[in-house]
Design a protein around this motif. Structure first.
Motif, PDB file in Angstrom:
ATOM      1  N   ILE A 424       4.122   6.130  -4.796  1.00  0.00           N
ATOM      2  CA  ILE A 424       3.553   7.382  -4.836  1.00  0.00           C
ATOM      3  C   ILE A 424       4.456   8.380  -4.970  1.00  0.00           C
ATOM      4  O   ILE A 424       4.174   9.574  -5.880  1.00  0.00           O
ATOM      5  CB  ILE A 424       2.691   7.755  -3.561  1.00  0.00           C
ATOM      6  CG1 ILE A 424       1.700   8.939  -3.838  1.00  0.00           C
ATOM      7  CG2 ILE A 424       3.554   8.031  -2.458  1.00  0.00           C
ATOM      8  CD1 ILE A 424       0.833   8.979  -2.630  1.00  0.00           C
ATOM      9  N   ASP A 427       5.252   8.446  -9.104  1.00  0.00           N
ATOM     10  CA  ASP A 427       4.083   8.950 -10.094  1.00  0.00           C
ATOM     11  C   ASP A 427       3.813  10.243 -10.041  1.00  0.00           C
ATOM     12  O   ASP A 427       2.997  10.676  -9.201  1.00  0.00           O
ATOM     13  CB  ASP A 427       2.963   7.779  -9.696  1.00  0.00           C
ATOM     14  CG  ASP A 427       2.072   7.847 -11.016  1.00  0.00           C
ATOM     15  OD1 ASP A 427       1.989   8.724 -11.679  1.00  0.00           O
ATOM     16  OD2 ASP A 427       1.517   6.603 -11.317  1.00  0.00           O
ATOM     17  N   LYS A 430       0.183  10.896 -10.585  1.00  0.00           N
ATOM     18  CA  LYS A 430      -0.861  10.370  -9.271  1.00  0.00           C
ATOM     19  C   LYS A 430      -0.559  11.353  -8.364  1.00  0.00           C
ATOM     20  O   LYS A 430      -1.392  11.680  -7.624  1.00  0.00           O
ATOM     21  CB  LYS A 430      -0.414   9.110  -9.113  1.00  0.00           C
ATOM     22  CG  LYS A 430      -1.456   8.728  -7.955  1.00  0.00           C
ATOM     23  CD  LYS A 430      -1.107   7.039  -7.628  1.00  0.00           C
ATOM     24  CE  LYS A 430      -1.668   6.078  -8.789  1.00  0.00           C
ATOM     25  NZ  LYS A 430      -1.314   4.678  -8.631  1.00  0.00           N
ATOM     26  N   GLN A 433      -2.580  14.589  -8.606  1.00  0.00           N
ATOM     27  CA  GLN A 433      -4.083  14.312  -8.583  1.00  0.00           C
ATOM     28  C   GLN A 433      -4.453  14.086  -7.292  1.00  0.00           C
ATOM     29  O   GLN A 433      -5.474  14.719  -6.802  1.00  0.00           O
ATOM     30  CB  GLN A 433      -4.420  13.002  -9.662  1.00  0.00           C
ATOM     31  CG  GLN A 433      -6.090  12.873  -9.615  1.00  0.00           C
ATOM     32  CD  GLN A 433      -6.606  14.132 -10.290  1.00  0.00           C
ATOM     33  OE1 GLN A 433      -6.289  14.217 -11.335  1.00  0.00           O
ATOM     34  NE2 GLN A 433      -7.588  14.757  -9.725  1.00  0.00           N
ATOM     35  N   TYR A 434      -3.531  13.431  -6.408  1.00  0.00           N
ATOM     36  CA  TYR A 434      -3.938  13.406  -5.153  1.00  0.00           C
ATOM     37  C   TYR A 434      -3.783  14.771  -4.279  1.00  0.00           C
ATOM     38  O   TYR A 434      -4.722  14.783  -3.537  1.00  0.00           O
ATOM     39  CB  TYR A 434      -3.099  12.281  -4.437  1.00  0.00           C
ATOM     40  CG  TYR A 434      -2.943  10.802  -4.660  1.00  0.00           C
ATOM     41  CD1 TYR A 434      -4.519  10.615  -5.412  1.00  0.00           C
ATOM     42  CD2 TYR A 434      -2.210  10.061  -4.755  1.00  0.00           C
ATOM     43  CE1 TYR A 434      -4.612   9.124  -5.627  1.00  0.00           C
ATOM     44  CE2 TYR A 434      -2.437   8.558  -4.786  1.00  0.00           C
ATOM     45  CZ  TYR A 434      -3.673   8.171  -5.279  1.00  0.00           C
ATOM     46  OH  TYR A 434      -3.790   6.957  -5.573  1.00  0.00           O
TER      47      TYR A 434
END
Length: 725
Positions: A424, A427, A430, A433-434
């Motif tokens: 995590i 990236d 990602k 987005q999270y």
């Protein structure tokens, strides 16, 4: 449910205010509870539940349908903690119709929750006295955690109002997780008293009109382990987050960042933030192992562990001391100096700053707990734009499913935990987005306003119950004029006491008849007690409580208290009980003609599994009842609201008499229900194991009625009755 309730008894004659608006009472027994500057993380008992109940208190108070809401908790006078916790009442500054009420329970000093069990009866009695002083009864009792569940059951049964319960964490789930982590069954029982806790949880679940859970996973995976849980009485109502505190808006670097940077060689690296109490179930050690065994993760990020507050680890409770010592040893083992921050102190206002600081460095929040019923810190971090990783055991499943802002992890899979953290952090797309998903998801699913709306809707669906009311035609106050009550277990008269013992007691009580009223209590029916009195050539005393508390009679006229009978009759299903037990192999019942109105009398044959199995059978049939053992092979099934102890407390309340003006002397296992709490209590005989006697029960050295005189002398009962105090 929203119908206003009348006062409990005739001496409460103030008018009910606020019409249809609710008066709600919350109970949370353990931890350090105050409205401002909460010391979250100070110890294993001052964590998410404390925050939850205070935020719920505040949120309920702001709803127009709520006239008044109070949180009952334990009063603590201890030089080691702030004097705020000794204040009897605290009104919330931003919600004047919300108060924290602190009541005594056992010793003055702060106690961990595992040490509170012997003092819950006393807290319950203080709570009843407080509620009886109010101008109206609460519309319901809402208990939080197992210890408050016990108190909530007693209050709800005595007052005749519904019980709502929130478990927060459950004993069966805790035992399962700790056993999986390598703990022994014996150590768990010694440390946490889990068998007793689980039994109380079963009883609370069987009685509660509504069980509030935070996630669907709680219903299936956690409450599903309980025999008496009823999913149809459970509602998923997630807690909220205070969006005025937890938001993603950029701020200047807070002061606590300077404290963290003292630990870190590369303070600009993304932080892996963990924030929890220093509790072994939070699995902080597992997180350090995952970080320490992953060199790539160490090169990519710092580890920040905020585990409560401490001055000196050696002065902390054993559990916290063990966790914090292990943290230091593991940091040393993996040589993580300069890569791990573990501050000694933080303030409540630092928490949202920590989340925002971690998000500004594109870090990640992790909850590696062995089990997590919900996870308030997860939605707090999400509201601040910080992606999350969380244990797959419990509530985080719902949070991540709703917010799509992170991953679930197996808290026992150390290598995978490190791998997931690294993925995590590496990236960027990602991560972004999270972060965005978390901010939006919390605002959609986890606000206190939404929680309160769902909560009150669930309350509105509950059936109305009639609270206990005084009977105008017959009341204890009309029959008894004394200022003290002495209750004896009728077993003290059988076998026959020595003549001199009986004469001494009768003479003593006759001399004090204007101050002290005598009552007899028994599991036997009225006619058997009257026959026993006739055999002993004794006059009928002022109060007779028979058939395990299902009937109360006053004076030589044997006037029955009909208000008590109406109170205990609610939801009583005597015919169902009789039919069920009469068809159960291994049991036989007394004839219907010899049964009581509110009691089913039975016997166990040699091949029956026992009373615990019988109690399970009643609950499986959804029959609200109480099982009373008379002898190992003889029992009564009575209404849930009835008991000898409840009946005595009812009589004292009708007389407007403080419980420390009541002395109860019991003599056998069946009398245990009478003893304890704020009633003066003494025990005669050797039938009760020493580990069942509590500090608030005086163990008489003499037997029979000589023991009664000993108990009277021990409490200076007659002298106090003469003085009226």
């Amino acid at each position: 449910m929203t119908e206003a309730r009348k006062p409990a008894s005739s001496h409460q004659d103030q008018p009910v205010q606020d019409g249809q608006r609710l008066y709600l009472v919350l109970i949370s027994m353990h931890g350090l509870i105050r409205a401002q500057n909460m010391e979250l993380g100070r110890d294993a008992d001052t964590g998410g539940q404390v925050l939850y109940v205070v935020e719920l208190l505040r949120a309920l108070a702001t709803h127009p349908g709520v006239a008044r809401v109070e949180l009952l908790t334990r009063q603590i006078r201890d030089s080691r903690i702030d004097s705020d916790y000794a204040q009897a009442q605290e009104t919330l500054s931003d919600a004047p119709n919300a108060r924290i009420i602190r009541l005594p329970a056992g010793p003055d000093e702060y106690l961990p929750k595992e040490a509170l069990w012997p003092h819950l009866d006393s807290f319950s009695d203080h709570a009843m006295a407080y509620l009886r002083q109010q101008d109206r009864l609460p519309d319901l009792i809402h208990s939080h955690y197992a210890d408050a569940g016990y108190v909530g059951m007693r209050l709800a049964l005595q007052l005749g109002v519904p019980l709502v319960h929130t478990g927060h964490s459950l004993g069966r789930s805790k035992r399962q997780s700790l056993l999986a982590s390598g703990e022994s069954e014996r150590r768990l029982e010694e440390k946490y008293h889990l068998s007793h806790r689980i039994r109380v949880e079963e009883e609370t679940l069987s009685m509660a009109s509504l069980v509030v859970v935070s996630t669907q996973d709680e219903i299936t995976s956690q409450y599903g382990m309980y025999d008496w849980a009823a999913p149809e009485r459970m509602r998923v109502i997630p807690p909220g987050v205070n969006l005025s505190r937890f938001d993603p808006a950029p701020r200047p670097a807070p002061p606590i960042v300077q404290e963290l940077n003292r630990f870190l060689r590369h303070p600009d690296r993304p932080p892996i933030l963990a924030l929890s109490r220093p509790d072994e179930r939070k699995n902080i050690a597992g997180l350090i192992h995952a970080y320490g065994q992953n060199p790539a993760l160490q090169a990519r990020a710092n580890l920040v562990i905020v585990a409560g507050n401490r001055d000196d680890i050696r002065d902390m409770p054993a559990g916290s001391r063990h966790v914090l010592t292990e943290i230091l040893l593991l940091i040393d083992r993996y040589n993580l100096y300069g890569q791990v921050a573990y501050p000694r102190h933080h303030q409540p206002d630092d928490v949202p700053d920590l989340y925002r600081w971690a998000a500004s460095l594109r870090g990640v929040f992790i909850n590696p707990a062995l089990t997590e019923p919900f996870g308030l810190t997860l939605i707090e971090a999400a509201a601040c734009g910080l992606p999350i990783l969380a244990t797959e055991d419990g509530g985080p499943r719902d949070i991540i499913a709703n917010c799509h802002n992170g991953h679930l992890i197996d808290p026992l899979d150390i290598p995978d935990m490190g791998k997931q953290l690294l993925n995590i952090l590496n990236d960027a797309k990602k991560w972004q987005q999270y972060a965005q998903n978390g901010i939006a998801g919390v605002r959609q699913n986890y606000t206190w306003q939404a929680h309160v709306e769902k909560y009150l809707a669930a309350l509105d669906a509950l059936p109305l119950t009639a609270p206990l009311a005084a009977d105008i035609a017959v009341s204890a106050e009309q029959r008894v004029s004394a200022n003290h009550l002495l209750f004896l277990g009728a077993r003290l008269l059988d076998p026959p006491p020595a003549p001199n013992q009986l004469e001494d007691l009768v003479t003593t009580l006759h001399q004090k008849r204007r101050q002290v009223a005598l009552g007899l209590v028994t599991t036997r029916p009225l006619h058997e007690l009257l026959a026993l009195l006739k055999q002993r050539r004794l006059a009928i005393p002022e109060i007779l409580i028979t058939r395990a508390g299902t009937q109360i009679h006053y004076g030589t006229g044997l006037t029955r208290d009909r208000a008590w009978s109406r109170h205990i009759s609610v939801n009583w299903q005597g015919d169902r009980v009789y039919d069920l037990l009469s068809e159960t192999p291994g049991l036989h019942l007394a004839s219907r003609s010899s049964q009581g109105f509110y009691a089913v009398h039975g016997f166990i044959d040699g091949d029956f599994a026992g009373l615990v199995a019988l109690e399970d059978q009643l609950h499986q049939q959804d029959i609200p009842a109480r099982l009373v053992a008379i002898h190992p092979q003889e029992f009564l099934v009575i209404p849930q609201r009835a008991s000898l102890g409840f009946a005595i407390r009812y009589v004292a309340d009708q007389l407007d008499m403080a419980l420390d003006h009541v002395l109860v002397v019991g003599s056998a296992q069946a009398d245990l229900d009478l003893l304890g709490g704020n009633i003066l209590a003494a025990q005669i005989g050797r039938e009760i194991a020493q580990d069942q006697l509590r500090e608030d029960i005086y163990p008489c050295t003499a037997d029979g009625l000589t023991g009664v005189m000993e108990a009277i002398a021990h409490y200076h009962f007659l002298e106090n009755s003469t003085q009226g105090g």
